[in-house]
Design a protein around this motif. Sequence first.
Motif, PDB file in Angstrom:
ATOM      1  N   ALA A 114       8.098  49.046 -68.058  1.00 61.73           N
ATOM      2  CA  ALA A 114       9.194  49.977 -68.323  1.00 61.73           C
ATOM      3  C   ALA A 114       9.437  50.132 -69.820  1.00 61.73           C
ATOM      4  CB  ALA A 114      10.463  49.500 -67.618  1.00 61.73           C
ATOM      5  N   VAL A 115       9.441  49.018 -70.560  1.00 60.64           N
ATOM      6  CA  VAL A 115       9.636  49.071 -72.012  1.00 60.64           C
ATOM      7  C   VAL A 115       8.479  49.822 -72.672  1.00 60.64           C
ATOM      8  CG1 VAL A 115       9.818  47.695 -74.119  1.00 60.64           C
ATOM      9  CG2 VAL A 115      11.055  46.990 -72.065  1.00 60.64           C
ATOM     10  N   GLN A 116       7.271  49.559 -72.229  1.00 52.32           N
ATOM     11  CA  GLN A 116       6.109  50.262 -72.783  1.00 52.32           C
ATOM     12  C   GLN A 116       6.197  51.761 -72.516  1.00 52.32           C
ATOM     13  OE1 GLN A 116       2.869  48.141 -70.943  1.00 52.32           O
ATOM     14  NE2 GLN A 116       2.869  46.518 -72.478  1.00 52.32           N
ATOM     15  N   ASN A 117       6.588  52.146 -71.304  1.00 46.34           N
ATOM     16  CA  ASN A 117       6.751  53.564 -70.986  1.00 46.34           C
ATOM     17  C   ASN A 117       7.843  54.205 -71.826  1.00 46.34           C
ATOM     18  OD1 ASN A 117       4.785  53.335 -69.031  1.00 46.34           O
ATOM     19  ND2 ASN A 117       6.211  53.247 -67.300  1.00 46.34           N
ATOM     20  N   ALA A 118       8.914  53.439 -72.096  1.00 50.00           N
ATOM     21  CA  ALA A 118      10.063  53.978 -72.815  1.00 50.00           C
ATOM     22  C   ALA A 118       9.821  54.103 -74.305  1.00 50.00           C
ATOM     23  CB  ALA A 118      11.285  53.098 -72.561  1.00 50.00           C
ATOM     24  N   THR A 119       9.053  53.185 -74.881  1.00 50.87           N
ATOM     25  CA  THR A 119       8.936  53.108 -76.343  1.00 50.87           C
ATOM     26  C   THR A 119       7.522  53.330 -76.869  1.00 50.87           C
ATOM     27  OG1 THR A 119       8.480  50.719 -76.350  1.00 50.87           O
ATOM     28  CG2 THR A 119      10.803  51.409 -76.327  1.00 50.87           C
ATOM     29  N   GLY A 120       6.533  53.211 -76.022  1.00 54.71           N
ATOM     30  CA  GLY A 120       5.144  53.297 -76.477  1.00 54.71           C
ATOM     31  C   GLY A 120       4.642  52.001 -77.087  1.00 54.71           C
ATOM     32  N   ARG A 121       5.483  50.973 -77.126  1.00 58.48           N
ATOM     33  CA  ARG A 121       5.088  49.681 -77.695  1.00 58.48           C
ATOM     34  C   ARG A 121       4.415  48.824 -76.645  1.00 58.48           C
ATOM     35  NH1 ARG A 121       9.724  46.461 -80.291  1.00 58.48           N
ATOM     36  NH2 ARG A 121       7.925  45.183 -80.885  1.00 58.48           N
ATOM     37  N   THR A 122       3.418  48.090 -77.054  1.00 60.81           N
ATOM     38  CA  THR A 122       2.769  47.137 -76.166  1.00 60.81           C
ATOM     39  C   THR A 122       3.073  45.718 -76.642  1.00 60.81           C
ATOM     40  OG1 THR A 122       0.726  47.211 -77.473  1.00 60.81           O
ATOM     41  CG2 THR A 122       0.893  48.715 -75.584  1.00 60.81           C
ATOM     42  N   THR A 123       2.986  44.777 -75.741  1.00 60.55           N
ATOM     43  CA  THR A 123       3.250  43.391 -76.107  1.00 60.55           C
ATOM     44  C   THR A 123       2.089  42.838 -76.925  1.00 60.55           C
ATOM     45  OG1 THR A 123       2.344  42.713 -73.967  1.00 60.55           O
ATOM     46  CG2 THR A 123       4.728  42.932 -74.130  1.00 60.55           C
ATOM     47  N   ARG A 124       2.413  41.945 -77.841  1.00 64.89           N
ATOM     48  CA  ARG A 124       1.367  41.329 -78.660  1.00 64.89           C
ATOM     49  C   ARG A 124       0.838  40.058 -78.024  1.00 64.89           C
ATOM     50  NH1 ARG A 124       3.396  37.102 -81.814  1.00 64.89           N
ATOM     51  NH2 ARG A 124       5.659  36.907 -81.787  1.00 64.89           N
ATOM     52  N   HIS A 125       1.615  39.496 -77.091  1.00 62.66           N
ATOM     53  CA  HIS A 125       1.172  38.265 -76.426  1.00 62.66           C
ATOM     54  C   HIS A 125       1.932  38.091 -75.126  1.00 62.66           C
ATOM     55  CE1 HIS A 125       0.056  34.250 -75.495  1.00 62.66           C
ATOM     56  NE2 HIS A 125       1.194  33.698 -75.867  1.00 62.66           N
ATOM     57  N   ASP A 126       1.199  37.848 -74.046  1.00 64.61           N
ATOM     58  CA  ASP A 126       1.795  37.548 -72.741  1.00 64.61           C
ATOM     59  C   ASP A 126       1.362  36.140 -72.348  1.00 64.61           C
ATOM     60  OD1 ASP A 126       2.670  40.188 -72.716  1.00 64.61           O
ATOM     61  OD2 ASP A 126       0.921  40.872 -71.604  1.00 64.61           O
ATOM     62  N   GLN A 127       2.319  35.252 -72.157  1.00 65.03           N
ATOM     63  CA  GLN A 127       1.998  33.887 -71.779  1.00 65.03           C
ATOM     64  C   GLN A 127       2.412  33.638 -70.333  1.00 65.03           C
ATOM     65  OE1 GLN A 127       0.416  31.166 -73.572  1.00 65.03           O
ATOM     66  NE2 GLN A 127       0.355  30.656 -71.387  1.00 65.03           N
ATOM     67  N   ASN A 128       1.440  33.306 -69.503  1.00 64.24           N
ATOM     68  CA  ASN A 128       1.701  33.034 -68.093  1.00 64.24           C
ATOM     69  C   ASN A 128       1.828  31.531 -67.849  1.00 64.24           C
ATOM     70  OD1 ASN A 128      -0.252  35.670 -68.094  1.00 64.24           O
ATOM     71  ND2 ASN A 128       1.358  35.809 -66.565  1.00 64.24           N
ATOM     72  N   TYR A 129       2.652  31.187 -66.865  1.00 67.85           N
ATOM     73  CA  TYR A 129       2.932  29.801 -66.550  1.00 67.85           C
ATOM     74  C   TYR A 129       2.930  29.592 -65.035  1.00 67.85           C
ATOM     75  CZ  TYR A 129       4.927  29.745 -71.310  1.00 67.85           C
ATOM     76  OH  TYR A 129       5.128  29.854 -72.654  1.00 67.85           O
ATOM     77  N   VAL A 130       2.786  28.332 -64.652  1.00 62.03           N
ATOM     78  CA  VAL A 130       3.044  27.905 -63.285  1.00 62.03           C
ATOM     79  C   VAL A 130       4.502  27.454 -63.215  1.00 62.03           C
ATOM     80  CG1 VAL A 130       2.420  26.279 -61.465  1.00 62.03           C
ATOM     81  CG2 VAL A 130       0.655  27.146 -63.014  1.00 62.03           C
ATOM     82  N   LEU A 131       5.226  27.925 -62.216  1.00 63.84           N
ATOM     83  CA  LEU A 131       6.621  27.546 -62.022  1.00 63.84           C
ATOM     84  C   LEU A 131       6.685  26.450 -60.956  1.00 63.84           C
ATOM     85  CD1 LEU A 131       9.600  28.192 -62.755  1.00 63.84           C
ATOM     86  CD2 LEU A 131       9.587  29.851 -60.887  1.00 63.84           C
ATOM     87  N   LEU A 132       7.380  25.347 -61.286  1.00 62.50           N
ATOM     88  CA  LEU A 132       7.426  24.188 -60.405  1.00 62.50           C
ATOM     89  C   LEU A 132       8.858  23.752 -60.131  1.00 62.50           C
ATOM     90  CD1 LEU A 132       5.064  23.272 -62.933  1.00 62.50           C
ATOM     91  CD2 LEU A 132       4.273  22.250 -60.798  1.00 62.50           C
ATOM     92  N   GLU A 133       9.046  23.208 -58.935  1.00 59.90           N
ATOM     93  CA  GLU A 133      10.353  22.669 -58.539  1.00 59.90           C
ATOM     94  C   GLU A 133      10.196  21.203 -58.170  1.00 59.90           C
ATOM     95  OE1 GLU A 133      13.861  23.337 -55.165  1.00 59.90           O
ATOM     96  OE2 GLU A 133      11.943  24.393 -54.993  1.00 59.90           O
ATOM     97  N   GLU A 134      11.151  20.407 -58.586  1.00 60.14           N
ATOM     98  CA  GLU A 134      11.152  18.988 -58.236  1.00 60.14           C
ATOM     99  C   GLU A 134      11.437  18.837 -56.742  1.00 60.14           C
ATOM    100  OE1 GLU A 134      14.639  16.340 -57.348  1.00 60.14           O
ATOM    101  OE2 GLU A 134      14.965  17.752 -58.981  1.00 60.14           O
ATOM    102  N   SER A 135      10.590  18.054 -56.084  1.00 61.31           N
ATOM    103  CA  SER A 135      10.782  17.844 -54.645  1.00 61.31           C
ATOM    104  C   SER A 135      11.096  16.379 -54.388  1.00 61.31           C
ATOM    105  CB  SER A 135       9.557  18.303 -53.861  1.00 61.31           C
ATOM    106  OG  SER A 135       8.376  17.679 -54.346  1.00 61.31           O
ATOM    107  N   ALA A 136      10.069  15.568 -54.154  1.00 62.31           N
ATOM    108  CA  ALA A 136      10.308  14.141 -53.895  1.00 62.31           C
ATOM    109  C   ALA A 136       9.534  13.323 -54.915  1.00 62.31           C
ATOM    110  CB  ALA A 136       9.878  13.769 -52.484  1.00 62.31           C
TER     111      ALA A 136
END
Length: 288
Positions: A114-136
């Motif tokens: 949406a931001v790229q469509n609105a402004t024409g700007r692209t991200t310089r870096h996308d960092q992906n992660y694993v999301l974890l929840e404490e269980s036992a």
Amino acid sequence: MAEECNKVKILPCTSDMSDLLSFVLPYEKLATGFVGHILRGDSRFFLVRTDENVACDAFSFSDGGQIFHCLPDAYGERRGELLRVLTEFFRAQKQHEFFNIIGEEKGTDLVKLAVQNATGRTTRHDQNYVLLEESAAKNAVACTDFDNLALVHCTPMMLDVLLPLQIAYEKEEVVWQDDQLNENVTRLSFLHALKTQQIFVLSKGGAYIAKAGTNALGKKYAQLGGIYTVPSERGKGYADCLVRHVITKLHEQGKRAVLFAKPENTSALRLYEKCGFKKIGRYEIAYF
């Protein structure tokens, strides 16, 4: 004033955050950082509503250009409508810069588009992660089991002595490639964390060697972050006992722990698995 598009509209939240919290809390473990911002009230908040006035998505947008979100429709049949209305919203924010987008992966990707469509700007870096929840958690190792170690609950008065540890952490885990760390910014942000979060360090022979704490405090969840051990002291179980200590403190407050980690950081993932964390999804921070 509402930004409208087809069947959904974006409405700013008033000083009463009850509707916003009621919508976001069922998704809290996926959006703990967002809930933390709602509780502090330090951003502008928006609800996406249908024509029937039903809340279906939410996000925040700070003056510094940081966007948090909770967007279930990033997966649903209203995805196209949501993209269009978000594009129109961000197109109207001409006076603002965009810094980053933080949250669950699909939602971050949608806001980024949406931001790229609105402004024409692209991200310089996308960092992906694993999301974890404490269980036992499995058998715990207490920090007191180690000789010559002191466990310290950090305060703002300790900023100067702890800052080198925080700078080392950010250089290793946060700074992207050839970017330069702004130590003045680090100092200010770390001081804010010491005032608002729960951070603990281990001291060995008078030197601070490891740290762990929270970086977001929600209602029923807290997000861990800033977990770091100096290279010469790794592999000795120090991070393990620190993480478990933070979890114990959170349990005393009626909160569970979540965190995110880089998928390529296998040593960190092994540590979190040992501490009882399980994967619950994916997370992304996109930087402009």
